[in-house]
Motif scaffolding. Structure first.
Motif, PDB file in Angstrom:
ATOM      1  N   THR A 209      -9.179  16.293  85.805  1.00  0.00           N
ATOM      2  CA  THR A 209      -9.974  15.574  86.792  1.00  0.00           C
ATOM      3  C   THR A 209     -10.977  14.627  86.142  1.00  0.00           C
ATOM      4  OG1 THR A 209     -11.390  17.548  86.928  1.00  0.00           O
ATOM      5  CG2 THR A 209      -9.719  17.259  88.644  1.00  0.00           C
ATOM      6  N   ALA A 210     -11.179  14.747  84.824  1.00  0.00           N
ATOM      7  CA  ALA A 210     -12.035  13.791  84.122  1.00  0.00           C
ATOM      8  C   ALA A 210     -11.349  12.438  83.965  1.00  0.00           C
ATOM      9  CB  ALA A 210     -12.422  14.347  82.752  1.00  0.00           C
ATOM     10  N   GLU A 211     -10.038  12.413  84.132  1.00  0.00           N
ATOM     11  CA  GLU A 211      -9.281  11.160  84.092  1.00  0.00           C
ATOM     12  C   GLU A 211      -9.448  10.435  85.429  1.00  0.00           C
ATOM     13  OE1 GLU A 211      -7.393   8.021  83.826  1.00  0.00           O
ATOM     14  OE2 GLU A 211      -7.012   9.217  82.008  1.00  0.00           O
ATOM     15  N   PRO A 212      -9.993   9.205  85.431  1.00  0.00           N
ATOM     16  CA  PRO A 212     -10.264   8.529  86.706  1.00  0.00           C
ATOM     17  C   PRO A 212      -9.020   8.001  87.408  1.00  0.00           C
ATOM     18  CG  PRO A 212     -10.873   7.104  84.854  1.00  0.00           C
ATOM     19  CD  PRO A 212     -10.523   8.445  84.274  1.00  0.00           C
ATOM     20  N   ASN A 213      -7.950   7.705  86.657  1.00  0.00           N
ATOM     21  CA  ASN A 213      -6.736   7.157  87.274  1.00  0.00           C
ATOM     22  C   ASN A 213      -5.872   8.313  87.778  1.00  0.00           C
ATOM     23  OD1 ASN A 213      -3.956   6.175  87.541  1.00  0.00           O
ATOM     24  ND2 ASN A 213      -4.711   4.273  86.649  1.00  0.00           N
ATOM     25  N   PRO A 214      -5.650   8.428  89.101  1.00  0.00           N
ATOM     26  CA  PRO A 214      -4.933   9.595  89.628  1.00  0.00           C
ATOM     27  C   PRO A 214      -3.472   9.657  89.222  1.00  0.00           C
ATOM     28  CG  PRO A 214      -5.304   8.000  91.367  1.00  0.00           C
ATOM     29  CD  PRO A 214      -6.076   7.521  90.176  1.00  0.00           C
ATOM     30  N   ALA A 215      -2.857   8.507  88.893  1.00  0.00           N
ATOM     31  CA  ALA A 215      -1.462   8.518  88.445  1.00  0.00           C
ATOM     32  C   ALA A 215      -1.378   8.895  86.970  1.00  0.00           C
ATOM     33  CB  ALA A 215      -0.817   7.152  88.684  1.00  0.00           C
ATOM     34  N   ALA A 216      -2.278   8.347  86.154  1.00  0.00           N
ATOM     35  CA  ALA A 216      -2.315   8.731  84.742  1.00  0.00           C
ATOM     36  C   ALA A 216      -2.648  10.214  84.607  1.00  0.00           C
ATOM     37  CB  ALA A 216      -3.349   7.881  84.000  1.00  0.00           C
ATOM     38  N   ARG A 217      -3.435  10.728  85.546  1.00  0.00           N
ATOM     39  CA  ARG A 217      -3.787  12.155  85.521  1.00  0.00           C
ATOM     40  C   ARG A 217      -2.535  13.019  85.639  1.00  0.00           C
ATOM     41  NH1 ARG A 217      -6.841  12.711  90.106  1.00  0.00           N
ATOM     42  NH2 ARG A 217      -8.681  12.014  88.980  1.00  0.00           N
ATOM     43  N   ILE A 218      -1.567  12.603  86.450  1.00  0.00           N
ATOM     44  CA  ILE A 218      -0.342  13.393  86.620  1.00  0.00           C
ATOM     45  C   ILE A 218       0.411  13.486  85.296  1.00  0.00           C
ATOM     46  CG2 ILE A 218       1.910  13.455  87.770  1.00  0.00           C
ATOM     47  CD1 ILE A 218       0.547  12.239  90.229  1.00  0.00           C
ATOM     48  N   ARG A 219       0.430  12.379  84.541  1.00  0.00           N
ATOM     49  CA  ARG A 219       1.077  12.432  83.223  1.00  0.00           C
ATOM     50  C   ARG A 219       0.331  13.378  82.288  1.00  0.00           C
ATOM     51  NH1 ARG A 219       2.626   6.026  82.259  1.00  0.00           N
ATOM     52  NH2 ARG A 219       4.560   6.048  83.476  1.00  0.00           N
ATOM     53  N   ARG A 220      -0.992  13.393  82.373  1.00  0.00           N
ATOM     54  CA  ARG A 220      -1.771  14.310  81.530  1.00  0.00           C
ATOM     55  C   ARG A 220      -1.504  15.762  81.939  1.00  0.00           C
ATOM     56  NH1 ARG A 220      -4.872  11.431  78.275  1.00  0.00           N
ATOM     57  NH2 ARG A 220      -5.925   9.530  78.951  1.00  0.00           N
TER      58      ARG A 220
ATOM     59  N   ILE B 126      -2.806   7.760  94.878  1.00  0.00           N
ATOM     60  CA  ILE B 126      -1.842   8.030  93.806  1.00  0.00           C
ATOM     61  C   ILE B 126      -0.674   7.057  93.879  1.00  0.00           C
ATOM     62  CG2 ILE B 126      -0.198   9.732  92.909  1.00  0.00           C
ATOM     63  CD1 ILE B 126      -2.154  11.921  93.817  1.00  0.00           C
ATOM     64  N   GLU B 127      -0.182   6.803  95.094  1.00  0.00           N
ATOM     65  CA  GLU B 127       0.930   5.854  95.255  1.00  0.00           C
ATOM     66  C   GLU B 127       0.540   4.473  94.748  1.00  0.00           C
ATOM     67  OE1 GLU B 127       3.317   7.553  99.173  1.00  0.00           O
ATOM     68  OE2 GLU B 127       1.451   6.440  99.465  1.00  0.00           O
ATOM     69  N   LYS B 128      -0.640   4.023  95.091  1.00  0.00           N
ATOM     70  CA  LYS B 128      -1.108   2.704  94.640  1.00  0.00           C
ATOM     71  C   LYS B 128      -1.266   2.670  93.126  1.00  0.00           C
ATOM     72  CE  LYS B 128      -4.844  -0.664  95.265  1.00  0.00           C
ATOM     73  NZ  LYS B 128      -6.134  -0.955  95.954  1.00  0.00           N
ATOM     74  N   ALA B 129      -1.869   3.715  92.560  1.00  0.00           N
ATOM     75  CA  ALA B 129      -2.085   3.752  91.116  1.00  0.00           C
ATOM     76  C   ALA B 129      -0.764   3.852  90.361  1.00  0.00           C
ATOM     77  CB  ALA B 129      -2.987   4.934  90.761  1.00  0.00           C
TER      78      ALA B 129
ATOM     79  N   LEU C  56      -1.759  15.861  93.171  1.00  0.00           N
ATOM     80  CA  LEU C  56      -2.280  15.656  94.521  1.00  0.00           C
ATOM     81  C   LEU C  56      -3.419  16.637  94.805  1.00  0.00           C
ATOM     82  CD1 LEU C  56      -2.120  14.341  97.312  1.00  0.00           C
ATOM     83  CD2 LEU C  56      -0.307  15.974  97.903  1.00  0.00           C
ATOM     84  N   CYS C  57      -3.257  17.889  94.390  1.00  0.00           N
ATOM     85  CA  CYS C  57      -4.328  18.874  94.559  1.00  0.00           C
ATOM     86  C   CYS C  57      -5.564  18.473  93.752  1.00  0.00           C
ATOM     87  CB  CYS C  57      -3.853  20.257  94.113  1.00  0.00           C
ATOM     88  SG  CYS C  57      -2.537  20.963  95.136  1.00  0.00           S
TER      89      CYS C  57
END
Length: 508
Positions: free
Chosen positions: A329-340, A464-467, A279-280
């Motif tokens: 932050t280079a990952e465009p998908n905010p949900a996939a970013r959380i997994r990274r 993030i919720e949508k993604a 989220l941050c």
């Protein structure tokens, strides 16, 4: 007397007029249910009756002459609670915005060193915004020096001072307190000499204090010769990493903790802390986009890790480790970013086994650590080269049950953290009673348009919720090409190498 650790002492030596090193808290209480408003005199009497649960409230610093060693905590025989309290009345129509503005000004001022390092301002006469309408309230603005506590122990202290029941605790007379005699200058000097025999590197503290300009020149000369470990300076340039001024601002917003837990459940293999970091990261990415700023690589956060445990617990002080964490932050998908982010974290050694930050500070005297940090600022390393990291993010779990003060319920809390030269933004996330509050402590002369941050947080959460609802089971698990580095291990390895191979050159 109890000596400060190297880590604790470094926060004293880092302090300057523009960088006060205290942790702040703003605590809002709903007093609408009280038959009589809580008077300031009642609060003072209540606090007097609770001083015994927090010994550091009556302990001050005892400096060692010529900085031959770290200071000690000693009982303040002249302790007076009145020197640590202030009263402000905002008037009948005081609003929350007025309170935050007042707190920002109060938190700009460093704590005075001739007394215990804390201060509380009791704020009366303002109304709390509530869905049911405005309610009468009061607030506490609290300052505690970072040399005495970290963010985790700060929450513990407030938990000890407040109450867990709406029924007011009977205010009893304060317990008798007999301060231990302050050690003589001769004893402190002898103790410092004994410590120096055990740790010869402390002699460098004397050199720093007696010939600061010469020491600075020597270190600057050596810095130009030494091959700095490039993995330590791979964070991208960002607007957060510029020289700061003394101005401070606190921007906060809250979200339902249940929404973050739902995202965690949807992504399955992540932690709640990963979701908070995600989220941050999304909020910062949107902020940079609004400012038309592009970074060549992902932002890097410094995330403290508490190493407090039943086997490693001190009454006060800092018990932390820290790691550098790529926020993807280079990952465009905010949900996939959380997994990274989760994978970046678990691949770091402190995630599996926290390494106390004292391991690093034991290698060098705290005065030299502070000097190195100031040189980092004065040489404008973060501007001329790539910074060590972009933003610190601390996630502090708070109580999920309501807290009270003499029948008034704590409804909201905001927290601030120290800023540092070349570090204009710090994020502290604190959860309380089903809500997560993101607190942005910032220098408004560095972080422009900070009013947009609350809206960006809520927009980010929705994104993030949508993604997360649309994310495939394998997205975010692909091999991420950017290498991850652990600050503690990298810095330790570098400092150890420097001490073994380069100390002789430094002495010359």
């Amino acid at each position: 007397m109890r000596q400060l650790s190297e880590l604790d002492a470094s926060f004293l030596y880092l302090e300057s007029d523009t960088t006060p090193m205290h942790i702040g808290g703003i605590y809002l209480f709903d007093a609408s249910g009280l038959s009589n408003p809580l008077a300031f005199s009642t609060f003072v009497a209540y606090l007097r009756s609770r001083l015994h649960v927090v010994p550091l409230f009556r302990q001050k610093l005892k400096e060692i002459p010529l900085r031959l060693g770290r200071p000690y905590w000693v009982d303040d025989a002249d302790f007076s609670i009145e020197r640590h309290l202030a009263y402000v009345n905002l008037g009948e129509h005081g609003k929350q915005a007025s309170l935050i503005s007042l707190a920002s000004k109060i938190l700009e001022e460093p704590l005075k060193r001739d007394r215990p390092l804390w201060h509380i301002t009791f704020v009366d006469g303002f109304r709390i915004d509530d869905p049911e309408g405005e309610k009468e309230g009061f607030a506490l603005i609290v300052k505690l020096h970072h040399a005495a506590i970290d963010a985790f122990s700060g929450e513990e202290i407030m938990g000890k001072l407040l109450e867990y029941t709406p029924s007011p605790r009977t205010i009893t007379p304060p317990r008798p307190w007999l301060p231990r005699q302050e050690p003589s200058e001769e004893r402190v000097f002898l103790q410092a000499g004994a410590n120096m025999l055990k740790t010869p590197m402390q002699l460098a503290s004397l050199a720093y204090n007696a010939a600061e300009a010469t020491t600075r020149g020597l270190i600057q000369k050596q810095l130009h010769k030494l091959p700095l470990p490039l993995p330590l300076f791979t964070a991208p340039h960002s607007p957060f990493n510029r020289q700061i001024t003394a101005n401070r601002r606190i921007v906060s917003t809250s979200v339902d903790l249940s929404r973050l837990k739902a995202i965690k459940g949807s992504l399955v293999d992540v932690t709640l802390n990963d979701v908070v970091l995600g989220l941050c990261a999304e909020s910062l990415a949107r902020y940079l986009a609004n400012q038309n700023i592009e970074t060549k690589s992902s932002l890097v956060a410094m995330t403290p890790i508490s190493v407090r445990s039943s086997s490693l617990r001190k009454a006060t002080g800092n018990q932390m480790s820290a790691m550098l964490l790529d926020l993807a932050t280079a990952e465009p998908n905010p949900a996939a970013r959380i997994r990274r982010i989760h994978r970046n974290a678990v691949e770091s050694e402190p995630y599996r086994e926290a390494i106390a930050a004292d391991r690093l500070t034991e290698l060098l005297p705290s005065t030299l650590l502070a000097l190195s940090a100031r040189l980092y600022s004065e040489l404008q390393v973060a501007q001329r080269y790539q910074p060590l990291f972009n933003v610190p993010i601390t996630n502090v779990p708070g109580p999920q049950v309501p807290l009270y003060l003499q029948g008034a319920r704590l409804v909201r809390q905001y927290n601030s953290a120290p800023l540092f030269d070349s570090l204009g933004l710090v994020i502290v996330a604190v959860s309380y009673q089903g809500q997560l509050t993101l607190n942005f402590t910032l220098c408004p002369d560095v972080v422009a348009d900070s009013d947009q941050l609350p809206e960006l947080v809520h927009d980010s959460l929705e994104a993030i919720e949508k993604a997360a609802a649309e994310l495939g089971p394998d997205q975010g698990h692909e091999q991420f090409p950017e290498p991850q580095h652990n600050m503690t291990d990298d810095v330790l390895a570098y400092v150890e190498k420097l001490l073994k191979g380069g100390l002789g050159k430094f002495r010359r």
